[in-house]
Design a protein around this motif. Structure first.
Motif, PDB file in Angstrom:
ATOM      1  N   ASP A   1       0.821  -1.223   0.000  1.00  0.00           N
ATOM      2  CA  ASP A   1       0.000   0.000   0.000  1.00  0.00           C
ATOM      3  C   ASP A   1       0.852   1.269   0.000  1.00  0.00           C
ATOM      4  N   ALA A   2       2.163   1.120  -0.100  1.00  0.00           N
ATOM      5  CA  ALA A   2       3.134   2.224  -0.211  1.00  0.00           C
ATOM      6  C   ALA A   2       3.172   3.137   1.006  1.00  0.00           C
ATOM      7  N   THR A   3       2.758   2.658   2.164  1.00  0.00           N
ATOM      8  CA  THR A   3       2.810   3.501   3.353  1.00  0.00           C
ATOM      9  C   THR A   3       3.946   3.142   4.289  1.00  0.00           C
ATOM     10  N   THR A   4       4.413   1.908   4.233  1.00  0.00           N
ATOM     11  CA  THR A   4       5.427   1.431   5.164  1.00  0.00           C
ATOM     12  C   THR A   4       6.717   1.100   4.427  1.00  0.00           C
ATOM     13  N   VAL A   5       7.829   1.571   4.988  1.00  0.00           N
ATOM     14  CA  VAL A   5       9.138   1.210   4.462  1.00  0.00           C
ATOM     15  C   VAL A   5       9.504  -0.143   5.065  1.00  0.00           C
ATOM     16  N   GLU A   6       9.949  -1.064   4.223  1.00  0.00           N
ATOM     17  CA  GLU A   6      10.350  -2.392   4.678  1.00  0.00           C
ATOM     18  C   GLU A   6      11.831  -2.589   4.385  1.00  0.00           C
ATOM     19  N   GLY A   7      12.541  -3.137   5.342  1.00  0.00           N
ATOM     20  CA  GLY A   7      13.969  -3.371   5.182  1.00  0.00           C
ATOM     21  C   GLY A   7      14.249  -4.675   4.463  1.00  0.00           C
ATOM     22  N   LEU A   8      15.095  -4.593   3.448  1.00  0.00           N
ATOM     23  CA  LEU A   8      15.497  -5.789   2.713  1.00  0.00           C
ATOM     24  C   LEU A   8      16.776  -6.396   3.271  1.00  0.00           C
ATOM     25  N   THR A   9      17.543  -5.580   3.987  1.00  0.00           N
ATOM     26  CA  THR A   9      18.820  -6.011   4.546  1.00  0.00           C
ATOM     27  C   THR A   9      18.842  -5.671   6.028  1.00  0.00           C
ATOM     28  N   ILE A  10      19.842  -6.174   6.722  1.00  0.00           N
ATOM     29  CA  ILE A  10      19.981  -5.840   8.141  1.00  0.00           C
ATOM     30  C   ILE A  10      20.230  -4.336   8.313  1.00  0.00           C
ATOM     31  N   ILE A  11      20.953  -3.742   7.367  1.00  0.00           N
ATOM     32  CA  ILE A  11      21.196  -2.296   7.412  1.00  0.00           C
ATOM     33  C   ILE A  11      19.870  -1.554   7.240  1.00  0.00           C
ATOM     34  N   GLY A  12      19.066  -1.993   6.312  1.00  0.00           N
ATOM     35  CA  GLY A  12      17.767  -1.365   6.097  1.00  0.00           C
ATOM     36  C   GLY A  12      16.869  -1.491   7.316  1.00  0.00           C
ATOM     37  N   ARG A  13      16.797  -2.675   7.880  1.00  0.00           N
ATOM     38  CA  ARG A  13      15.938  -2.892   9.049  1.00  0.00           C
ATOM     39  C   ARG A  13      16.414  -2.084  10.250  1.00  0.00           C
ATOM     40  N   ALA A  14      17.727  -2.032  10.472  1.00  0.00           N
ATOM     41  CA  ALA A  14      18.266  -1.245  11.591  1.00  0.00           C
ATOM     42  C   ALA A  14      17.987   0.245  11.399  1.00  0.00           C
ATOM     43  N   THR A  15      18.117   0.720  10.179  1.00  0.00           N
ATOM     44  CA  THR A  15      17.859   2.131   9.890  1.00  0.00           C
ATOM     45  C   THR A  15      16.397   2.483  10.136  1.00  0.00           C
ATOM     46  N   ILE A  16      15.492   1.621   9.707  1.00  0.00           N
ATOM     47  CA  ILE A  16      14.060   1.855   9.914  1.00  0.00           C
ATOM     48  C   ILE A  16      13.746   1.969  11.401  1.00  0.00           C
ATOM     49  N   VAL A  17      14.289   1.085  12.198  1.00  0.00           N
ATOM     50  CA  VAL A  17      14.022   1.101  13.636  1.00  0.00           C
ATOM     51  C   VAL A  17      14.654   2.331  14.295  1.00  0.00           C
ATOM     52  N   CYS A  18      15.936   2.579  14.023  1.00  0.00           N
ATOM     53  CA  CYS A  18      16.638   3.686  14.682  1.00  0.00           C
ATOM     54  C   CYS A  18      16.082   5.050  14.313  1.00  0.00           C
ATOM     55  N   LEU A  19      15.686   5.228  13.075  1.00  0.00           N
ATOM     56  CA  LEU A  19      15.171   6.521  12.623  1.00  0.00           C
ATOM     57  C   LEU A  19      13.654   6.621  12.714  1.00  0.00           C
ATOM     58  N   ARG A  20      13.026   5.571  13.222  1.00  0.00           N
ATOM     59  CA  ARG A  20      11.560   5.534  13.373  1.00  0.00           C
ATOM     60  C   ARG A  20      10.871   5.929  12.069  1.00  0.00           C
ATOM     61  N   MET A  21      11.288   5.290  11.000  1.00  0.00           N
ATOM     62  CA  MET A  21      10.803   5.640   9.667  1.00  0.00           C
ATOM     63  C   MET A  21       9.347   5.241   9.429  1.00  0.00           C
ATOM     64  N   ASN A  22       8.782   4.438  10.295  1.00  0.00           N
ATOM     65  CA  ASN A  22       7.385   4.015  10.149  1.00  0.00           C
ATOM     66  C   ASN A  22       6.553   4.418  11.358  1.00  0.00           C
ATOM     67  N   ASN A  23       6.844   5.585  11.921  1.00  0.00           N
ATOM     68  CA  ASN A  23       6.067   6.032  13.069  1.00  0.00           C
ATOM     69  C   ASN A  23       4.643   6.378  12.628  1.00  0.00           C
ATOM     70  N   PRO A  24       3.696   6.350  13.527  1.00  0.00           N
ATOM     71  CA  PRO A  24       2.288   6.553  13.162  1.00  0.00           C
ATOM     72  C   PRO A  24       2.002   7.856  12.417  1.00  0.00           C
ATOM     73  N   VAL A  25       2.684   8.912  12.752  1.00  0.00           N
ATOM     74  CA  VAL A  25       2.441  10.202  12.096  1.00  0.00           C
ATOM     75  C   VAL A  25       2.827  10.146  10.623  1.00  0.00           C
TER      76      VAL A  25
END
Length: 67
Positions: free
Chosen positions: A25-49
């Motif tokens: 649905d193009a709303t959530t960034v998904e990590g393909l690699t461990i670097i991607g997943r760590a970046t998403i979590v650390c930068l809160r790239m999928n926060n509710p806002v």
């Protein structure tokens, strides 16, 4: 999550599409690699806002961006 130290995504040296993808649905960034997943979590790239904003941008045709 694993307790291991992982570098974050560096846009100067890495390609976005190698490390991330958009959900169906193009709303959530998904990590393909461990670097991607760590970046998403650390930068809160999928926060509710931002998820609400991305949903509105998708409806308006402004999202997802072209790679």
């Amino acid at each position: 999550m694993t307790g291991e130290t992982t570098p974050l995504f560096n846009p100067r040296t890495q390609r976005w599409s190698d490390n991330f993808t958009w959900s169906s649905d193009a709303t959530t960034v998904e990590g393909l690699t461990i670097i991607g997943r760590a970046t998403i979590v650390c930068l809160r790239m999928n926060n509710p806002v931002i998820l609400v904003a991305r949903r509105r941008w998708t409806i308006s045709g402004w999202h997802p961006p072209d790679d």
